[in-house]
Scaffold this motif. Structure first.
Motif, short mmCIF file in Angstrom:
data_model
loop_
_atom_site.label_atom_id
_atom_site.label_comp_id
_atom_site.label_asym_id
_atom_site.label_seq_id
_atom_site.Cartn_x
_atom_site.Cartn_y
_atom_site.Cartn_z
N ARG A 1 -3.08 1.78 9.19
CA ARG A 1 -1.77 1.15 9.42
C ARG A 1 -0.60 1.88 8.78
O ARG A 1 0.55 1.55 9.06
CB ARG A 1 -1.81 -0.29 8.90
CG ARG A 1 -2.84 -1.11 9.64
CD ARG A 1 -2.76 -2.55 9.24
NE ARG A 1 -3.88 -3.25 9.86
CZ ARG A 1 -4.61 -4.14 9.27
NH1 ARG A 1 -4.34 -4.51 8.05
NH2 ARG A 1 -5.61 -4.72 9.89
N GLY A 2 -0.88 2.77 7.85
CA GLY A 2 0.20 3.45 7.14
C GLY A 2 0.71 2.62 5.98
O GLY A 2 0.28 1.50 5.72
N GLN A 3 1.66 3.19 5.29
CA GLN A 3 2.26 2.57 4.12
C GLN A 3 2.95 1.26 4.51
O GLN A 3 3.56 1.17 5.57
CB GLN A 3 3.29 3.54 3.56
CG GLN A 3 4.08 3.05 2.39
CD GLN A 3 5.03 4.13 1.89
OE1 GLN A 3 4.70 5.31 1.94
NE2 GLN A 3 6.19 3.73 1.43
N ALA B 1 0.85 -1.20 0.00
CA ALA B 1 0.00 0.00 0.00
C ALA B 1 0.88 1.24 0.00
O ALA B 1 1.79 1.36 0.82
CB ALA B 1 -0.92 0.00 1.21
N MET B 2 0.59 2.14 -0.92
CA MET B 2 1.36 3.38 -1.06
C MET B 2 0.40 4.57 -1.09
O MET B 2 -0.69 4.47 -1.64
CB MET B 2 2.16 3.35 -2.37
CG MET B 2 3.18 2.23 -2.47
SD MET B 2 4.59 2.45 -1.39
CE MET B 2 5.42 3.81 -2.18
N PRO B 3 0.82 5.70 -0.51
CA PRO B 3 -0.09 6.84 -0.44
C PRO B 3 -0.28 7.62 -1.74
O PRO B 3 -1.29 8.28 -1.91
CB PRO B 3 0.54 7.73 0.64
CG PRO B 3 1.97 7.32 0.68
CD PRO B 3 2.03 5.89 0.25
N ILE C 1 -7.76 0.30 0.25
CA ILE C 1 -6.36 0.71 0.39
C ILE C 1 -6.27 2.03 1.15
O ILE C 1 -5.38 2.20 2.00
CB ILE C 1 -5.66 0.81 -0.98
CG1 ILE C 1 -5.61 -0.56 -1.65
CG2 ILE C 1 -4.26 1.39 -0.86
CD1 ILE C 1 -4.84 -1.63 -0.90
N ALA C 2 -7.18 2.96 0.91
CA ALA C 2 -7.20 4.21 1.67
C ALA C 2 -7.44 3.94 3.15
O ALA C 2 -6.78 4.53 4.02
CB ALA C 2 -8.26 5.16 1.12
#
Length: 134
Positions: A73-75, A12-14, A66-67
């Motif tokens: 939890r963060g990236q 997961a990436m922001p 994912i958002a």
């Protein structure tokens, strides 16, 4: 269920820019494939590394899973995906063994694949995806 290999690792990436920067840092190149999966509200940046892919997952909507993952939890590591011969057969076999599924039937994944997720409560708190089509 015949697991053939690790199909991909989902991270997961922001943002798109952070995905591309990390891809350049780790792999020294642009992604092999970029694909949006509107049904999952995610854009994927896929890097092929041998037989396995690394997928950077960027939300396309604030209400995507994912958002929510990034908010909670963060990236970081989101899921592990395994290639199987038949997602439908794997779902049936796992359900017969009492495994809790997120997906009761296959759904569309990236690159024309069929996928299903196993609930993390059945897999030691690791989100596992089953992938057919490679």
């Amino acid at each position: 269920m015949n697991i053939k290999h690790v199909e991909h690792i989902g991270i997961a990436m922001p943002s798109e820019e952070e995905s591309l920067q990390l891809g350049r840092l780790l792999f020294g190149r642009e992604p092999d494939t970029v694909e949006e999966v509107s049904s999952q509200k995610v854009k994927t940046y896929i890097y092929r590394v041998g037989q396995t892919k690394i997928e950077f997952l960027v939300p396309t909507s604030e209400d995507s899973t994912i958002a929510k993952f990034l908010s909670d939890r963060g990236q970081g590591l989101h899921h592990l995906a395994f290639a199987v011969d038949s997602v439908e057969e794997a779902i049936q076999e796992l359900k017969e063994k009492g495994v809790r599924m997120i997906d009761e039937s296959p759904r569309e994944g990236v690159e024309g694949t069929r996928i299903a997720f196993i609930h993390p409560k059945s897999t030691g708190r690791v989100l596992v995806e089953l992938v057919e089509g490679e």
